[in-house]
Design an enzyme around this catalytic site. Structure first.
Site, PDB file in Angstrom:
ATOM      1  N   ARG A  99      -7.800  21.880 -60.835  1.00 45.01           N
ATOM      2  CA  ARG A  99      -7.391  22.936 -61.778  1.00 45.01           C
ATOM      3  C   ARG A  99      -8.620  23.304 -62.595  1.00 45.01           C
ATOM      4  O   ARG A  99      -9.101  22.483 -63.381  1.00 45.01           O
ATOM      5  CB  ARG A  99      -6.235  22.443 -62.656  1.00 45.01           C
ATOM      6  CG  ARG A  99      -5.850  23.438 -63.708  1.00 45.01           C
ATOM      7  CD  ARG A  99      -4.491  23.176 -64.330  1.00 45.01           C
ATOM      8  NE  ARG A  99      -3.409  23.597 -63.465  1.00 45.01           N
ATOM      9  CZ  ARG A  99      -2.176  23.892 -63.875  1.00 45.01           C
ATOM     10  NH1 ARG A  99      -1.858  23.784 -65.161  1.00 45.01           N
ATOM     11  NH2 ARG A  99      -1.243  24.271 -63.027  1.00 45.01           N
ATOM     12  N   HIS A 126      -2.895  30.865 -58.118  1.00 49.67           N
ATOM     13  CA  HIS A 126      -2.064  29.662 -58.236  1.00 49.67           C
ATOM     14  C   HIS A 126      -1.212  29.540 -56.967  1.00 49.67           C
ATOM     15  O   HIS A 126      -0.002  29.743 -56.985  1.00 49.67           O
ATOM     16  CB  HIS A 126      -1.188  29.767 -59.484  1.00 49.67           C
ATOM     17  CG  HIS A 126      -0.615  28.466 -59.952  1.00 49.67           C
ATOM     18  ND1 HIS A 126      -0.880  27.256 -59.334  1.00 49.67           N
ATOM     19  CD2 HIS A 126       0.230  28.178 -60.986  1.00 49.67           C
ATOM     20  CE1 HIS A 126      -0.223  26.292 -59.969  1.00 49.67           C
ATOM     21  NE2 HIS A 126       0.441  26.821 -60.973  1.00 49.67           N
ATOM     22  N   GLN A 129       2.069  27.304 -56.783  1.00 43.15           N
ATOM     23  CA  GLN A 129       3.229  27.909 -57.455  1.00 43.15           C
ATOM     24  C   GLN A 129       3.896  28.942 -56.543  1.00 43.15           C
ATOM     25  O   GLN A 129       5.117  28.975 -56.399  1.00 43.15           O
ATOM     26  CB  GLN A 129       2.755  28.584 -58.755  1.00 43.15           C
ATOM     27  CG  GLN A 129       3.857  29.293 -59.521  1.00 43.15           C
ATOM     28  CD  GLN A 129       4.836  28.328 -60.149  1.00 43.15           C
ATOM     29  OE1 GLN A 129       4.448  27.379 -60.796  1.00 43.15           O
ATOM     30  NE2 GLN A 129       6.134  28.563 -59.966  1.00 43.15           N
ATOM     31  N   ASP A 216       5.355  35.830 -66.647  1.00 35.88           N
ATOM     32  CA  ASP A 216       4.559  34.660 -67.030  1.00 35.88           C
ATOM     33  C   ASP A 216       4.047  34.916 -68.442  1.00 35.88           C
ATOM     34  O   ASP A 216       4.222  36.020 -68.989  1.00 35.88           O
ATOM     35  CB  ASP A 216       3.413  34.475 -66.016  1.00 35.88           C
ATOM     36  CG  ASP A 216       2.577  33.211 -66.266  1.00 35.88           C
ATOM     37  OD1 ASP A 216       3.045  32.308 -67.008  1.00 35.88           O
ATOM     38  OD2 ASP A 216       1.449  33.126 -65.749  1.00 35.88           O
ATOM     39  N   CYS A 255       7.123  30.874 -64.080  1.00 41.65           N
ATOM     40  CA  CYS A 255       6.515  29.666 -63.512  1.00 41.65           C
ATOM     41  C   CYS A 255       6.505  28.502 -64.499  1.00 41.65           C
ATOM     42  O   CYS A 255       6.326  27.353 -64.094  1.00 41.65           O
ATOM     43  CB  CYS A 255       5.085  29.975 -63.073  1.00 41.65           C
ATOM     44  SG  CYS A 255       4.066  30.588 -64.427  1.00 41.65           S
ATOM     45  N   ARG A 282       8.698  22.833 -57.164  1.00 43.05           N
ATOM     46  CA  ARG A 282       7.273  22.491 -57.095  1.00 43.05           C
ATOM     47  C   ARG A 282       7.089  21.139 -56.381  1.00 43.05           C
ATOM     48  O   ARG A 282       6.145  20.943 -55.633  1.00 43.05           O
ATOM     49  CB  ARG A 282       6.662  22.444 -58.501  1.00 43.05           C
ATOM     50  CG  ARG A 282       6.598  23.779 -59.236  1.00 43.05           C
ATOM     51  CD  ARG A 282       5.694  24.777 -58.552  1.00 43.05           C
ATOM     52  NE  ARG A 282       4.382  24.226 -58.292  1.00 43.05           N
ATOM     53  CZ  ARG A 282       3.373  24.192 -59.187  1.00 43.05           C
ATOM     54  NH1 ARG A 282       3.541  24.744 -60.370  1.00 43.05           N
ATOM     55  NH2 ARG A 282       2.208  23.666 -58.866  1.00 43.05           N
TER      56      ARG A 282
HETATM   57  N1   CP Z   1       3.702  26.298 -63.431  1.00 40.22           N
HETATM   58  C1   CP Z   1       2.717  25.389 -63.600  1.00 40.22           C
HETATM   59  O1   CP Z   1       1.721  25.362 -62.882  1.00 40.22           O
HETATM   60  O2   CP Z   1       2.936  24.524 -64.622  1.00 40.22           O
HETATM   61  P1   CP Z   1       1.898  23.457 -65.159  1.00 40.22           P
HETATM   62  O3   CP Z   1       0.819  24.212 -65.906  1.00 40.22           O
HETATM   63  O4   CP Z   1       2.715  22.604 -66.078  1.00 40.22           O
HETATM   64  O5   CP Z   1       1.333  22.684 -64.020  1.00 40.22           O
HETATM   65  N1  NVA Z   2      -0.919  31.993 -66.262  1.00 42.30           N
HETATM   66  C1  NVA Z   2      -0.734  30.673 -66.806  1.00 42.30           C
HETATM   67  C2  NVA Z   2       0.000  29.834 -65.808  1.00 42.30           C
HETATM   68  C3  NVA Z   2       0.241  28.417 -66.221  1.00 42.30           C
HETATM   69  C4  NVA Z   2       0.961  27.656 -65.155  1.00 42.30           C
HETATM   70  C5  NVA Z   2      -2.089  30.065 -67.164  1.00 42.30           C
HETATM   71  O1  NVA Z   2      -3.045  30.237 -66.396  1.00 42.30           O
HETATM   72  O2  NVA Z   2      -2.183  29.434 -68.211  1.00 42.30           O
END
Ligand code: CP
Ligand code: NVA
Length: 295
Positions: A99, A126, A129, A216, A255, A282
Site C-alpha cells: 500500500r 485499488h 477492492q 467513496d 468501499c 474482501r
Molecule cells: N476499502 C479498503 O481498502 O479499506 P482499508 O483502507 O481499511 O483497507
Molecule cells: N480513496 C480512499 C480509499 C480508502 C480505501 C483512499 O485512498 O484513502
C-alpha cells in the site's frame, strides 16, 4: 509470475475466475490448504483495516503466513532503495502486498521483485477492492451485463479500479464528479472501449434509474491538506435518500472507511446498502487473489 497492479491489466477470463473462486471460498471457507508454508509480506505506508486484515486472515485460512511490514519499521523508511528492498524481500517471501502513496513506487517495486506483487492501494488504483466489488455485484445481480452502475463523488483510486472492473464485466457506467475530479482518463478510455460510459457533472443524471450507486470519501489518504477545498468542491455530491429518489431500486455501495459527508449514514444501514457485504467479500476475494498469485 504475475503481479496485480491495476484492474485493467487483467483479462475477462481472469476476473471471471477470481470471482468464481471467491464465491466458492465464501461457501466453503476452510476446505483447502493451498498456501501451506507460503509467506506474504504486507508492506504498508498507509493505514488499512479491510485490506490488511482480509489478506492476513486469508493467508492463515489457506495454510500460509502473513507478516505485516509497516514502512517506518523497515530500512526503506530510512531511505533504503525500493529496488534493493524488493530484491531482498522477494527472496524471502512468496508474495508482497503493498500500500503506497505513489503508484510509481509499486511499479518500481514490482519490476525488481522476483515474487508476485499485489497493489493493496496506490494513489491511482485499488484492484483488490474492485474484484471484491464484482463478487458483491454478482451476488445481487447475477447477470452483470444488465447492470447500470453510477459512481458519484471523487474520481479517485477506487473509482479508477471499479470503472475498469465494471468494464471487464460489461456493466454500464455513469460517472458524476465535480469538474477537476474526473477519474484517470486511461481508466475511462479502457471502459469506453468495452461498455457504455456517461460522464457528467450532475449526480442526479448519473443515478437516474441506476441499479447501484457507488461512492467513496472526498478526502483520500494523502489529500488531507485539501480537505477544506474538497469539502466545498464536492457540495451536492453526497449520496442521500433525496438524491436516490431518482433511483428507487438502487443499491448503495462504498468501499469504506466512511468519513461522513459523502453518504448518509442511514443509507449505509438501510436494506439498500451493500456496504458491509462489500467489506466481508474482501476476505473471499483476497483468498482467490492469493491462491491465483502465490500458490
Ligand atoms: N476499502 C479498503 O481498502 O479499506 P482499508 O483502507 O481499511 O483497507
Ligand atoms: N480513496 C480512499 C480509499 C480508502 C480505501 C483512499 O485512498 O484513502
Amino acid at each position: 509470475m504475475n503481479h496485480l497492479l491495476r484492474t485493467r491489466d487483467l483479462s475477462v477470463d481472469f476476473v471471471e475466475k477470481v470471482v468464481r473462486w471467491a464465491e466458492s471460498f465464501k461457501r466453503r471457507p476452510l476446505e483447502k490448504n493451498p498456501l501451506d508454508r507460503r509467506s506474504l509480506g504486507l508492506l504498508f505506508e498507509k493505514s488499512s483495516t479491510r485490506t490488511r486484515v482480509s489478506l492476513e486472515v486469508a493467508m492463515v485460512e489457506l495454510g500460509g503466513h502473513a507478516t505485516y511490514l509497516p514502512k517506518h519499521d523497515l530500512q526503506i523508511g530510512r531511505g533504503e532503495s525500493v529496488d534493493h528492498t524488493a530484491r531482498v524481500l522477494s527472496s524471502y517471501l512468496h508474495g508482497i502486498a503493498m500500500r503506497t502513496g505513489s503508484h510509481e513506487t509499486v511499479e518500481t517495486f514490482a519490476s525488481s521483485s522476483s515474487a508476485p506483487v499485489i497493489n493493496a492501494l496506490s494513489d491511482e488504483a485499488h484492484p483488490c477492492q474492485s474484484l471484491a466489488d464484482l463478487l458483491t455485484l454478482k451476488e445481487v445481480f447475477p447477470n452483470l451485463s444488465d447492470v447500470e452502475l453510477a459512481w458519484v463523488g471523487d474520481g479517485n483510486n477506487v473509482a479508477n479500479s471499479v470503472i475498469e472492473a465494471a468494464a471487464l464485466a460489461g456493466i454500464r457506467l455513469r460517472v458524476a464528479t465535480p469538474a477537476g475530479y474526473e477519474p484517470d482518463p486511461s481508466s475511462i478510455n479502457f471502459a469506453e472501449e468495452r461498455t457504455e460510459v456517461v460522464l457528467t457533472g450532475d449526480p442526479a443524471e448519473a443515478v437516474e434509474d441506476a441499479d447501484a450507486v457507488y461512492t467513496d470519501v472526498w478526502v483520500s489518504m494523502g489529500d488531507e491538506e485539501e480537505r477544506g477545498k474538497r469539502t466545498r468542491d464536492f457540495e451536492g455530491f453526497s449520496v442521500t435518500s433525496r438524491l436516490l429518489e431518482g433511483a428507487p431500486g438502487a443499491k448503495v455501495m462504498h468501499c469504506m472507511p466512511i468519513q461522513g459527508p459523502e453518504i448518509e449514514e442511514k443509507l449505509v444501514h438501510s436494506d439498500r446498502s451493500l456496504v458491509f457485504q462489500q467489506a466481508e467479500n474482501r476476505l473471499h476475494a483476497s483468498k482467490a487473489i492469493l491462491e491465483y498469485l502465490i500458490s
